[in-house]
Design a protein around this motif. Structure first.
Motif, PDB file in Angstrom:
ATOM      1  N   GLY A 206       0.829  -1.198   0.000  1.00 25.37           N
ATOM      2  CA  GLY A 206       0.000   0.000   0.000  1.00 25.37           C
ATOM      3  C   GLY A 206       0.866   1.252   0.000  1.00 25.37           C
ATOM      4  N   GLY A 207       1.966   1.206   0.731  1.00 30.54           N
ATOM      5  CA  GLY A 207       2.879   2.342   0.776  1.00 30.54           C
ATOM      6  C   GLY A 207       3.536   2.622  -0.565  1.00 30.54           C
ATOM      7  N   ILE A 208       3.913   1.578  -1.257  1.00 30.40           N
ATOM      8  CA  ILE A 208       4.533   1.757  -2.580  1.00 30.40           C
ATOM      9  C   ILE A 208       3.549   2.426  -3.534  1.00 30.40           C
ATOM     10  CG2 ILE A 208       5.360   0.509  -4.615  1.00 30.40           C
ATOM     11  CD1 ILE A 208       6.582  -1.545  -2.593  1.00 30.40           C
ATOM     12  N   LEU A 209       2.321   1.925  -3.552  1.00 34.58           N
ATOM     13  CA  LEU A 209       1.312   2.515  -4.441  1.00 34.58           C
ATOM     14  C   LEU A 209       0.962   3.930  -4.000  1.00 34.58           C
ATOM     15  CD1 LEU A 209      -0.949  -0.623  -4.932  1.00 34.58           C
ATOM     16  CD2 LEU A 209       0.719   0.342  -6.541  1.00 34.58           C
TER      17      LEU A 209
ATOM     18  N   HIS B  24      -3.187   5.129   1.252  1.00 38.32           N
ATOM     19  CA  HIS B  24      -3.041   3.814   0.634  1.00 38.32           C
ATOM     20  C   HIS B  24      -2.549   2.771   1.638  1.00 38.32           C
ATOM     21  CE1 HIS B  24      -3.622   5.998  -3.098  1.00 38.32           C
ATOM     22  NE2 HIS B  24      -3.722   4.834  -3.727  1.00 38.32           N
ATOM     23  N   MET B  25      -1.648   3.171   2.519  1.00 42.24           N
ATOM     24  CA  MET B  25      -1.168   2.236   3.537  1.00 42.24           C
ATOM     25  C   MET B  25      -2.305   1.816   4.466  1.00 42.24           C
ATOM     26  SD  MET B  25       2.506   3.962   4.432  1.00 42.24           S
ATOM     27  CE  MET B  25       3.209   2.640   5.406  1.00 42.24           C
TER      28      MET B  25
ATOM     29  N   ALA C 137      -9.319   4.625  -8.390  1.00 47.20           N
ATOM     30  CA  ALA C 137      -9.058   3.257  -8.838  1.00 47.20           C
ATOM     31  C   ALA C 137      -7.860   2.663  -8.099  1.00 47.20           C
ATOM     32  CB  ALA C 137      -8.816   3.231 -10.348  1.00 47.20           C
ATOM     33  N   SER C 138      -6.857   3.492  -7.829  1.00 46.63           N
ATOM     34  CA  SER C 138      -5.687   2.970  -7.114  1.00 46.63           C
ATOM     35  C   SER C 138      -6.023   2.647  -5.663  1.00 46.63           C
ATOM     36  CB  SER C 138      -4.509   3.951  -7.196  1.00 46.63           C
ATOM     37  OG  SER C 138      -4.719   5.089  -6.395  1.00 46.63           O
TER      38      SER C 138
ATOM     39  N   SER D 200       0.344  -8.160  -8.106  1.00 46.98           N
ATOM     40  CA  SER D 200      -0.696  -7.174  -8.427  1.00 46.98           C
ATOM     41  C   SER D 200      -0.205  -5.753  -8.179  1.00 46.98           C
ATOM     42  CB  SER D 200      -1.940  -7.435  -7.576  1.00 46.98           C
ATOM     43  OG  SER D 200      -2.443  -8.713  -7.836  1.00 46.98           O
ATOM     44  N   ALA D 201       0.503  -5.550  -7.093  1.00 48.08           N
ATOM     45  CA  ALA D 201       1.036  -4.213  -6.795  1.00 48.08           C
ATOM     46  C   ALA D 201       2.061  -3.799  -7.838  1.00 48.08           C
ATOM     47  CB  ALA D 201       1.638  -4.184  -5.396  1.00 48.08           C
TER      48      ALA D 201
END
Length: 154
Positions: free
Chosen positions: A35-38, A54-55, A113-114, A136-137
């Motif tokens: 989640g952090g990367i995205l 996201h995290m 969407a993200s 998926s990430a």
């Protein structure tokens, strides 16, 4: 005193064995990291939902499936949990979408969407499908960062 302390810890801990503690920590860590990367990618482009959002979405989604699994819920019954998470995350995503004065100027759809996809990544991690979550990430990161050229930011 030592004996009673262990009894207290066992009474209030749903993580009994070192293996269970490791499994839960790994799943939650994978969810938070992915989640952090995205989220970092979204934050670097100035999106309304960034790193922390996201995290938290990924961690929350992982928890929503991890807890029922720990409680012994059958995988067949997990569909109701997944439906609730999927629908609920749409409300967070809707908050990222803004219509501006121009008829065709709608921003935030990619971020929404993200956030939705980040919840799915968290679900995968929470269910012990870490490799699927990572793959998926990575796909999402490629879509968000490499395919950005020539498109409007949202």
């Amino acid at each position: 005193m030592e004996r009673s302390w262990n009894t207290i810890l066992q009474e209030f801990s749903d993580l009994g064995s070192p293996e269970e503690i490791t499994r839960v920590c790994l799943r939650l860590l994978v969810a938070v990291a992915l989640g952090g990367i995205l989220g970092y990618e979204r934050e670097t482009v100035g999106a309304s939902a960034g790193l922390r959002t996201h995290m938290l979405v990924s961690l929350g989604a992982a928890l929503f499936v991890l807890i029922p699994l720990q409680a012994g819920m059958q995988l067949g019954d997990m569909s109701r949990v997944l439906q609730g998470v999927t629908a609920g995350i749409g409300f967070i995503g809707a908050g990222a979408i803004m219509k501006h004065s121009s008829k065709n100027d709608i921003r935030g759809v990619t971020t929404a969407a993200s956030v939705w996809l980040t919840a799915a990544v968290g679900i995968a991690a929470g269910m012990g499908r870490e490799a699927t979550a990572v793959l998926s990430a990575l796909f999402a990161l490629v879509i968000l960062s490499l395919l950005r050229h020539g498109t409007k930011q949202s």
